[in-house]
Design a protein around this motif. Structure first.
Motif, mmCIF file in Angstrom:
data_model
loop_
_atom_site.group_PDB
_atom_site.id
_atom_site.type_symbol
_atom_site.label_atom_id
_atom_site.label_comp_id
_atom_site.label_asym_id
_atom_site.label_seq_id
_atom_site.Cartn_x
_atom_site.Cartn_y
_atom_site.Cartn_z
ATOM 1 N N HIS A 203 0.842 -1.191 0.000
ATOM 2 C CA HIS A 203 0.000 0.000 0.000
ATOM 3 C C HIS A 203 0.877 1.241 0.000
ATOM 4 C CE1 HIS A 203 -0.013 1.038 4.522
ATOM 5 N NE2 HIS A 203 0.924 0.152 4.329
ATOM 6 N N GLU A 204 0.259 2.365 -0.367
ATOM 7 C CA GLU A 204 0.994 3.611 -0.472
ATOM 8 C C GLU A 204 1.001 4.331 0.865
ATOM 9 O OE1 GLU A 204 0.344 4.656 -5.191
ATOM 10 O OE2 GLU A 204 -0.754 5.822 -3.695
ATOM 11 N N VAL A 205 2.159 4.919 1.191
ATOM 12 C CA VAL A 205 2.311 5.694 2.420
ATOM 13 C C VAL A 205 3.028 6.990 2.077
ATOM 14 C CG1 VAL A 205 2.421 3.628 3.864
ATOM 15 C CG2 VAL A 205 4.530 4.607 2.963
ATOM 16 N N ASP A 206 3.006 7.909 3.021
ATOM 17 C CA ASP A 206 3.733 9.150 2.839
ATOM 18 C C ASP A 206 5.237 8.884 2.847
ATOM 19 O OD1 ASP A 206 1.335 10.541 2.803
ATOM 20 O OD2 ASP A 206 1.387 10.975 4.967
ATOM 21 N N GLY A 207 5.964 9.725 2.150
ATOM 22 C CA GLY A 207 7.413 9.586 2.145
ATOM 23 C C GLY A 207 7.990 9.646 0.752
ATOM 24 N N GLU A 208 9.296 9.525 0.662
ATOM 25 C CA GLU A 208 10.001 9.581 -0.611
ATOM 26 C C GLU A 208 9.542 8.447 -1.522
ATOM 27 O OE1 GLU A 208 12.647 10.986 -3.461
ATOM 28 O OE2 GLU A 208 12.022 11.898 -1.552
ATOM 29 N N PRO A 209 9.100 8.770 -2.750
ATOM 30 C CA PRO A 209 8.643 7.716 -3.663
ATOM 31 C C PRO A 209 9.733 6.687 -3.942
ATOM 32 C CG PRO A 209 7.980 9.876 -4.473
ATOM 33 C CD PRO A 209 8.925 10.117 -3.327
ATOM 34 N N ASN A 210 9.339 5.420 -3.972
ATOM 35 C CA ASN A 210 10.261 4.342 -4.336
ATOM 36 C C ASN A 210 9.724 3.526 -5.503
ATOM 37 O OD1 ASN A 210 8.182 2.903 -3.175
ATOM 38 N ND2 ASN A 210 9.385 2.024 -1.511
ATOM 39 N N SER A 211 8.662 4.026 -6.158
ATOM 40 C CA SER A 211 8.062 3.318 -7.286
ATOM 41 C C SER A 211 7.525 4.329 -8.291
ATOM 42 C CB SER A 211 6.930 2.398 -6.812
ATOM 43 O OG SER A 211 5.918 3.149 -6.163
ATOM 44 N N GLU A 212 7.581 3.958 -9.555
ATOM 45 C CA GLU A 212 7.142 4.872 -10.616
ATOM 46 C C GLU A 212 6.627 4.077 -11.805
ATOM 47 O OE1 GLU A 212 9.167 7.986 -13.776
ATOM 48 O OE2 GLU A 212 9.949 7.937 -11.722
ATOM 49 N N THR A 213 5.461 4.468 -12.321
ATOM 50 C CA THR A 213 4.846 3.804 -13.473
ATOM 51 C C THR A 213 4.267 4.842 -14.419
ATOM 52 O OG1 THR A 213 4.188 1.913 -12.083
ATOM 53 C CG2 THR A 213 3.133 2.123 -14.232
ATOM 54 N N ARG A 214 4.566 4.698 -15.710
ATOM 55 C CA ARG A 214 3.908 5.522 -16.725
ATOM 56 C C ARG A 214 2.688 4.749 -17.215
ATOM 57 N NH1 ARG A 214 4.016 9.731 -20.057
ATOM 58 N NH2 ARG A 214 3.336 9.471 -22.235
ATOM 59 N N ILE A 215 1.538 5.445 -17.301
ATOM 60 C CA ILE A 215 0.273 4.824 -17.642
ATOM 61 C C ILE A 215 -0.306 5.525 -18.861
ATOM 62 C CG2 ILE A 215 -2.029 4.215 -16.800
ATOM 63 C CD1 ILE A 215 -0.872 4.644 -13.932
ATOM 64 N N GLU A 216 -0.640 4.745 -19.899
ATOM 65 C CA GLU A 216 -1.196 5.296 -21.130
ATOM 66 C C GLU A 216 -2.480 4.562 -21.495
ATOM 67 O OE1 GLU A 216 2.237 6.096 -24.128
ATOM 68 O OE2 GLU A 216 2.868 4.403 -22.863
ATOM 69 N N LEU A 217 -3.410 5.291 -22.087
ATOM 70 C CA LEU A 217 -4.680 4.715 -22.514
ATOM 71 C C LEU A 217 -4.549 4.185 -23.942
ATOM 72 C CD1 LEU A 217 -7.717 4.230 -21.985
ATOM 73 C CD2 LEU A 217 -8.129 6.500 -22.987
#
Length: 297
Positions: A203-217
């Motif tokens: 689950h997502e929590v506050d703090g420095e991001p450690n994951s990244e995804t580009r999403i396209e339709l």
């Protein structure tokens, strides 16, 4: 310093478990193993000893009354309960002396874990390709289908794994999701993902991001959308967690946004997520590599 002990050859594609004996005063090996694995009855270990399934460093069978000696290394082959056969086949996309690319079906675990051993992609490939040293370069969730890479020569596995560690692999996924009106695409979603204390889901929590995804339709029809997903990172369950957090969970996902009770697989309702393609420059010969799944959503 602990002396290195080479692994024993697999039996029917199943690798042996290895156990170093700690300091202790057990009278024999049976007493130690019963104490070490309290969930297994002593008769289970007696049967394994009688069947020659508990071995020393040289692969020689040991007996239940062998005196305990701290520092020794035991090898044993664990029992495998009957497994439900996954009725879907993998497809080998490419094979050379170093690299194997495979199109994995839904519901098939990537590697042995828990109740899955023979019915895993790794074990199927070791047997069908006669490659006992085959090892995965990365992993896919059991529920996810698509392209997965294996190394046929252990000497080169590190070179390929470094590509993933250094983010020099372009990975593309496709998914069908429950489309949320107002979701602006394309988008780049970044967040900090951690595992919940009470379960294995993320689950997502506050703090420095450690994951990244580009999403396209790609396309949308009614309340279902076909998306292209390009993860820049490889956190556990990243795509499933990101889409659920955006209010667009993947169709047939039993874990996100809500963990449903465990139950038998429903082969008519696979997770609508496919690892569509992997592309990279081969670190050993500089050749461009691209492998694409033919699985449909």
């Amino acid at each position: 310093m602990t002396r290195a002990v080479p692994p024993l050859p697999p039996r029917n594609g199943v690798p042996a478990s290895r156990l170093w004996l700690p300091a202790g005063d057990w009278p024999d090996l049976l007493a130690f193993l019963v104490a070490r694995f309290p969930h297994l009855d002593a008769d289970v270990w007696r049967a394994r000893f009688a069947g020659g399934e508990v071995l020393d460093e040289l692969g020689q069978p040991l007996s239940a009354d062998t005196p305990y000696a701290a520092g020794r290394c035991l090898h044993y082959f664990r029992d495998v309960p009957p497994e439900r056969v996954v009725p879907f086949a993998e497809t080998v996309l490419y094979r050379d002396e170093r690299l194997v690319a495979v199109d994995k079906p839904h519901f098939l675990a990537s590697i042995p874990s828990g109740k899955h051993l023979h019915e895993t992609l790794l074990m199927r490939l070791r047997k069908s390709l006669n490659l006992p040293d085959l090892t995965p370069i990365h992993r896919l969730d059991r529920e996810t289908a698509g392209v997965m890479l294996f190394c046929a020569d252990p000497a080169h596995r590190g070179a390929y794994q470094t590509l993933f560690a250094e983010r020099r692999v372009a990975k593309t996924y496709e998914a069908l999701v429950h489309y949320r009106p107002g979701l602006t695409l394309p988008a780049r979603h970044r967040s900090r993902l951690v595992e919940r204390d009470d379960s294995f889901v993320m689950h997502e929590v506050d703090g420095e991001p450690n994951s990244e995804t580009r999403i396209e339709l790609i396309a949308a029809r009614g309340d279902i959308a076909h998306l292209r997903l390009s993860p820049a990172t490889g956190k556990k369950h990243q795509l499933r967690a990101h889409l659920a957090a955006l209010g667009a969970p993947i169709v047939n996902d039993r874990w996100y946004p809500r963990l449903l009770p465990d139950g038998p697989d429903d082969y008519a309702r696979p997770l609508k997520l496919v690892a569509r393609a992997i592309a990279f420059t081969d670190p050993l010969d500089g050749a461009p590599r691209r492998f694409e799944s033919a699985r449909t959503l």
